[in-house]
Scaffold this motif. Sequence first.
Motif, PDB file in Angstrom:
ATOM      1  N   TRP A  87      -4.381  -4.833  -2.188  1.00  0.00           N
ATOM      2  CA  TRP A  87      -3.146  -4.566  -1.443  1.00  0.00           C
ATOM      3  C   TRP A  87      -1.970  -4.473  -2.403  1.00  0.00           C
ATOM      4  O   TRP A  87      -1.905  -5.211  -3.379  1.00  0.00           O
ATOM      5  CB  TRP A  87      -2.884  -5.690  -0.447  1.00  0.00           C
ATOM      6  CG  TRP A  87      -3.972  -5.871   0.549  1.00  0.00           C
ATOM      7  CD1 TRP A  87      -5.115  -6.599   0.398  1.00  0.00           C
ATOM      8  CD2 TRP A  87      -4.038  -5.310   1.846  1.00  0.00           C
ATOM      9  NE1 TRP A  87      -5.881  -6.533   1.521  1.00  0.00           N
ATOM     10  CE2 TRP A  87      -5.242  -5.743   2.441  1.00  0.00           C
ATOM     11  CE3 TRP A  87      -3.191  -4.490   2.584  1.00  0.00           C
ATOM     12  CZ2 TRP A  87      -5.622  -5.382   3.713  1.00  0.00           C
ATOM     13  CZ3 TRP A  87      -3.559  -4.127   3.859  1.00  0.00           C
ATOM     14  CH2 TRP A  87      -4.768  -4.570   4.414  1.00  0.00           C
ATOM     15  N   ARG A  88      -1.045  -3.576  -2.107  1.00  0.00           N
ATOM     16  CA  ARG A  88       0.203  -3.456  -2.851  1.00  0.00           C
ATOM     17  C   ARG A  88       1.321  -3.314  -1.838  1.00  0.00           C
ATOM     18  O   ARG A  88       1.306  -2.393  -1.021  1.00  0.00           O
ATOM     19  CB  ARG A  88       0.175  -2.248  -3.778  1.00  0.00           C
ATOM     20  CG  ARG A  88       1.424  -2.129  -4.638  1.00  0.00           C
ATOM     21  CD  ARG A  88       1.368  -0.946  -5.578  1.00  0.00           C
ATOM     22  NE  ARG A  88       0.259  -1.098  -6.504  1.00  0.00           N
ATOM     23  CZ  ARG A  88      -0.391  -0.072  -7.039  1.00  0.00           C
ATOM     24  NH1 ARG A  88      -0.055   1.159  -6.742  1.00  0.00           N
ATOM     25  NH2 ARG A  88      -1.388  -0.281  -7.867  1.00  0.00           N
ATOM     26  N   ASN A  89       2.248  -4.256  -1.859  1.00  0.00           N
ATOM     27  CA  ASN A  89       3.357  -4.258  -0.900  1.00  0.00           C
ATOM     28  C   ASN A  89       2.864  -4.198   0.542  1.00  0.00           C
ATOM     29  O   ASN A  89       3.448  -3.525   1.387  1.00  0.00           O
ATOM     30  CB  ASN A  89       4.331  -3.112  -1.171  1.00  0.00           C
ATOM     31  CG  ASN A  89       5.035  -3.265  -2.490  1.00  0.00           C
ATOM     32  OD1 ASN A  89       5.299  -4.371  -2.931  1.00  0.00           O
ATOM     33  ND2 ASN A  89       5.313  -2.156  -3.143  1.00  0.00           N
ATOM     34  N   GLY A  90       1.768  -4.881   0.817  1.00  0.00           N
ATOM     35  CA  GLY A  90       1.248  -4.954   2.170  1.00  0.00           C
ATOM     36  C   GLY A  90       0.486  -3.730   2.635  1.00  0.00           C
ATOM     37  O   GLY A  90       0.133  -3.624   3.804  1.00  0.00           O
ATOM     38  N   ARG A  91       0.204  -2.822   1.726  1.00  0.00           N
ATOM     39  CA  ARG A  91      -0.571  -1.625   2.071  1.00  0.00           C
ATOM     40  C   ARG A  91      -1.827  -1.584   1.224  1.00  0.00           C
ATOM     41  O   ARG A  91      -1.805  -1.882   0.026  1.00  0.00           O
ATOM     42  CB  ARG A  91       0.245  -0.354   1.822  1.00  0.00           C
ATOM     43  CG  ARG A  91       1.389  -0.228   2.760  1.00  0.00           C
ATOM     44  CD  ARG A  91       2.049   1.087   2.574  1.00  0.00           C
ATOM     45  NE  ARG A  91       2.959   1.299   3.687  1.00  0.00           N
ATOM     46  CZ  ARG A  91       3.705   2.341   3.825  1.00  0.00           C
ATOM     47  NH1 ARG A  91       3.676   3.297   2.915  1.00  0.00           N
ATOM     48  NH2 ARG A  91       4.490   2.467   4.862  1.00  0.00           N
TER      49      ARG A  91
END
Length: 105
Positions: A87-91
């Motif tokens: 995940w990166r920044n919630g994505r």
Amino acid sequence: MPNRTTVPALALNSPFSQASEPGSEALDWRRNAACVDLPQQYVFTRVPAEAAPVLRACNQCPIRRECEAIVDPSHTWFDGVSGGRLWRNGREVKARKAAAARGRR
């Protein structure tokens, strides 16, 4: 002035954080995680290549679904590996088509 290491606020509130009291019942679920002994820099990485060991551990993790439910990455802007995904920044970070093609050869 003493030398201080800055810890991101998200890390302090993370279910993986060691900032909580040792033996805290809230963190008992982590003891069964397949990634428990892996370096935290790989668990909290934003780089797919660095996440590879953690993602492999997730494939055999007995608490994979619980991890994602507790971390709740899509609602916490989480950076790192949770529930078998990066995940990166919630994505969720999707694998590149080229990497997928190399894996099929």
